[in-house]
Design an enzyme around this catalytic site. Structure first.
Site, PDB file in Angstrom:
ATOM      1  N   LYS A   1       1.213 -20.124 -86.663  1.00 32.58           N
ATOM      2  CA  LYS A   1       1.683 -18.781 -87.009  1.00 32.58           C
ATOM      3  C   LYS A   1       0.954 -18.263 -88.252  1.00 32.58           C
ATOM      4  O   LYS A   1       0.697 -19.046 -89.172  1.00 32.58           O
ATOM      5  CB  LYS A   1       3.196 -18.897 -87.298  1.00 32.58           C
ATOM      6  CG  LYS A   1       3.932 -17.603 -87.424  1.00 32.58           C
ATOM      7  CD  LYS A   1       5.399 -17.838 -87.774  1.00 32.58           C
ATOM      8  CE  LYS A   1       5.583 -18.296 -89.207  1.00 32.58           C
ATOM      9  NZ  LYS A   1       6.925 -18.159 -89.740  1.00 32.58           N
TER      10      LYS A   1
ATOM     11  N   LYS B   1      10.607 -27.096 -92.931  1.00 34.17           N
ATOM     12  CA  LYS B   1      10.518 -26.837 -94.377  1.00 34.17           C
ATOM     13  C   LYS B   1      10.964 -28.035 -95.198  1.00 34.17           C
ATOM     14  O   LYS B   1      10.423 -28.299 -96.264  1.00 34.17           O
ATOM     15  CB  LYS B   1      11.365 -25.615 -94.759  1.00 34.17           C
ATOM     16  CG  LYS B   1      10.707 -24.294 -94.431  1.00 34.17           C
ATOM     17  CD  LYS B   1      11.286 -23.214 -95.316  1.00 34.17           C
ATOM     18  CE  LYS B   1      10.581 -21.894 -95.146  1.00 34.17           C
ATOM     19  NZ  LYS B   1      11.238 -20.819 -95.882  1.00 34.17           N
TER      20      LYS B   1
ATOM     21  N   LYS C   1       2.416 -16.499 -94.975  1.00 33.80           N
ATOM     22  CA  LYS C   1       2.017 -16.330 -96.372  1.00 33.80           C
ATOM     23  C   LYS C   1       1.863 -17.667 -97.069  1.00 33.80           C
ATOM     24  O   LYS C   1       1.265 -17.758 -98.125  1.00 33.80           O
ATOM     25  CB  LYS C   1       2.988 -15.412 -97.121  1.00 33.80           C
ATOM     26  CG  LYS C   1       4.454 -15.718 -96.967  1.00 33.80           C
ATOM     27  CD  LYS C   1       5.303 -14.534 -97.488  1.00 33.80           C
ATOM     28  CE  LYS C   1       6.616 -14.438 -96.746  1.00 33.80           C
ATOM     29  NZ  LYS C   1       7.280 -13.166 -96.851  1.00 33.80           N
TER      30      LYS C   1
HETATM   31  P1  TYM Z   1      10.481 -13.880 -93.190  1.00 35.81           P
HETATM   32  O1  TYM Z   1      10.621 -13.319 -94.553  1.00 35.81           O
HETATM   33  O2  TYM Z   1       9.816 -15.204 -93.020  1.00 35.81           O
HETATM   34  O3  TYM Z   1       9.737 -12.863 -92.245  1.00 35.81           O
HETATM   35  C1  TYM Z   1      10.165 -11.523 -92.139  1.00 35.81           C
HETATM   36  C2  TYM Z   1       9.985 -11.015 -90.725  1.00 35.81           C
HETATM   37  O4  TYM Z   1       8.607 -11.116 -90.337  1.00 35.81           O
HETATM   38  C3  TYM Z   1       8.521 -11.816 -89.095  1.00 35.81           C
HETATM   39  N1  TYM Z   1       7.272 -12.583 -89.092  1.00 35.81           N
HETATM   40  C4  TYM Z   1       6.378 -12.559 -88.093  1.00 35.81           C
HETATM   41  N2  TYM Z   1       6.366 -11.872 -86.940  1.00 35.81           N
HETATM   42  C5  TYM Z   1       5.303 -12.057 -86.122  1.00 35.81           C
HETATM   43  N3  TYM Z   1       4.270 -12.896 -86.430  1.00 35.81           N
HETATM   44  C6  TYM Z   1       4.251 -13.603 -87.580  1.00 35.81           C
HETATM   45  N4  TYM Z   1       3.227 -14.393 -87.883  1.00 35.81           N
HETATM   46  C7  TYM Z   1       5.346 -13.445 -88.481  1.00 35.81           C
HETATM   47  N5  TYM Z   1       5.645 -13.962 -89.694  1.00 35.81           N
HETATM   48  C8  TYM Z   1       6.829 -13.435 -90.050  1.00 35.81           C
HETATM   49  C9  TYM Z   1       9.740 -12.717 -89.065  1.00 35.81           C
HETATM   50  O5  TYM Z   1      10.075 -13.102 -87.747  1.00 35.81           O
HETATM   51  C10 TYM Z   1      10.791 -11.827 -89.686  1.00 35.81           C
HETATM   52  O6  TYM Z   1      11.330 -10.947 -88.728  1.00 35.81           O
HETATM   53  N6  TYM Z   1      15.037 -15.690 -92.221  1.00 35.81           N
HETATM   54  C11 TYM Z   1      14.243 -14.463 -92.271  1.00 35.81           C
HETATM   55  C12 TYM Z   1      14.792 -13.411 -93.212  1.00 35.81           C
HETATM   56  C13 TYM Z   1      16.212 -13.028 -92.969  1.00 35.81           C
HETATM   57  C14 TYM Z   1      16.694 -12.247 -91.892  1.00 35.81           C
HETATM   58  C15 TYM Z   1      18.100 -12.096 -92.114  1.00 35.81           C
HETATM   59  C16 TYM Z   1      16.097 -11.642 -90.780  1.00 35.81           C
HETATM   60  C17 TYM Z   1      17.281 -13.334 -93.753  1.00 35.81           C
HETATM   61  N7  TYM Z   1      18.416 -12.779 -93.258  1.00 35.81           N
HETATM   62  C18 TYM Z   1      18.907 -11.410 -91.215  1.00 35.81           C
HETATM   63  C19 TYM Z   1      16.913 -10.930 -89.887  1.00 35.81           C
HETATM   64  C20 TYM Z   1      18.300 -10.805 -90.127  1.00 35.81           C
HETATM   65  C21 TYM Z   1      12.839 -14.830 -92.723  1.00 35.81           C
HETATM   66  O7  TYM Z   1      12.635 -15.824 -93.375  1.00 35.81           O
HETATM   67  O8  TYM Z   1      11.917 -13.908 -92.462  1.00 35.81           O
END
Ligand code: TYM
Length: 338
Positions: free
Chosen positions: A200, A117, A203
């Site tokens: 991957k 990022k 969004k």
């Molecule tokens: P974020 O918002 O990018 O994504 C949310 C969740 O969706 C999953 N995900 C995917 N799984 C499979 N294939 C994909 N293409 C895909 N894109 C997204 C992510 O693995 C995630 O589970 N850092 C985290 C948010 C967060 C968090 C936390 C998660 C903040 N604090 C504490 C767990 C526990 C994030 O950016 O997810």
């Protein structure tokens, strides 16, 4: 090791629309864990994480409500799970500060998400983006969560969460924070782009054709699946036959996750089919599963006050769990008045 209440925590950033990756890799599994009844479940819209990169304020407000509508439409039930947005529960940011003082710069520098990022221009990235994983550790550990369902891309952050818990416990000679278990399971822990099987689904991909958005209508979903990149061969009958065929593997995995079965079972049924036959079936399945979610999201979005009430109530419940854990942390660290 102290005994901890079985408790699930997970979060999603309100930074734009929800994709099929978020749904299959995270949300759908949140619902399963809620309904299993083995855990207390706490689910969060992580708005403080979202602002580590620029967010237009009005868009952030809307995305947070839309994400809450998405959670509910997908089956997260606010009477069974705690559902709230992170900024309403100050304990997350308070514990994150303590963890900023526990975690080491070198740990953060090794995070692949930071490297991706921040890119080449890391001097211009926000300090928050660098400290992002410490806030994530705080999200989890402020509830003493034992299990965290996520997609594959979050694995490294969860390892860091364990490192922070272990270092805190060692530094202060306590057995206070649990070593949380990542739960990365099922056919869709890494849903890939529909245009490029090595990337991957995200969004932030500039091409909307690369992803299915939860708010896409039936025609759009069907069109995106029809146009998904594939190779010219028929589907194999065994999963080994998907080696070196990332696009084929991705569509099979998506089918398996939507149908709540395994890739092996999908290939047992569809081995030998051409994509011209498989894609329409996948499109029908996707539309059947996703259209009700999108309809329910739109309905919920018509009542933003109702959404805000749910988030307010969830925040109160979350605070009730987090406040005593933060208080005890302050005591351990030696803060007067804690
Ligand atoms: P974020 O918002 O990018 O994504 C949310 C969740 O969706 C999953 N995900 C995917 N799984 C499979 N294939 C994909 N293409 C895909 N894109 C997204 C992510 O693995 C995630 O589970 N850092 C985290 C948010 C967060 C968090 C936390 C998660 C903040 N604090 C504490 C767990 C526990 C994030 O950016 O997810």
């Amino acid at each position: 090791m102290a005994a901890f209440t079985p408790r699930v925590f997970s979060g999603i950033q309100p930074s734009g629309g929800l994709t099929l990756g978020n749904y299959l890799g995270a949300m759908k599994r949140f619902v399963t864990m809620q309904d299993e009844g083995k855990f207390e479940t706490v689910y969060c819209m992580v708005d403080l994480h979202a602002i580590t990169v620029w967010q237009d304020p009005a868009a952030l407000t809307r995305a947070t409500r839309e994400l809450c509508a998405g959670f509910i439409a997908a089956g997260v039930d606010p009477s069974k799970s705690i559902l709230f947005n992170q900024s309403q529960v100050a304990e997350h940011a308070q514990l994150a500060w303590i963890f900023n003082c526990v975690a080491r710069m070198g740990w953060m520098q090794r995070m692949t998400q930071w490297k991706d990022k921040a890119g080449k221009n890391s001097q211009n990235a926000s300090l928050g983006l660098f400290a992002y994983p410490a806030l994530m550790a705080a999200d989890i550990l402020v509830y003493h969560a034992t299990h965290v369902p996520v997609g594959e891309d979050q694995k490294q952050h969860l390892e860091l969460t364990r490192d922070i818990a272990i270092k805190f416990n060692n530094d202060f000679g306590v057995d206070f924070f649990p070593e949380t278990e990542p739960v990365i399971e099922g056919a869709a822990t890494r849903v890939m782009s529909l245009r490029d099987g090595s990337k991957k689904m995200s969004k932030s991909d500039p091409s909307d054709m690369s992803r299915i958005n939860l708010i896409d209508d039936a025609d759009t979903i069907a069109q995106k699946i029809r146009k998904a990149r594939t190779d010219p061969d028929a589907l194999p009958s065994e999963v080994d036959g998907l080696d070196d065929r990332p696009e084929a593997r991705n569509l099979v995995n998506i089918y398996a996750a939507l149908a709540e079965t395994t890739p092996e079972a999908v290939l047992a049924d569809h081995g030998g089919s051409q994509f011209s036959a498989f894609k329409p079936e996948l499109a029908d399945l996707a539309v059947n599963k996703l259209a009700p979610i999108s309809t329910e999201m739109s309905r919920l979005m018509e009542q933003p006050d109702g959404i805000d009430r749910i988030l307010g109530h969830g925040a109160e419940q979350a605070r009730a769990l987090a406040a005593p854990i933060l208080k005890k942390t302050y005591e351990i660290v030696g803060m007067v008045g804690a």
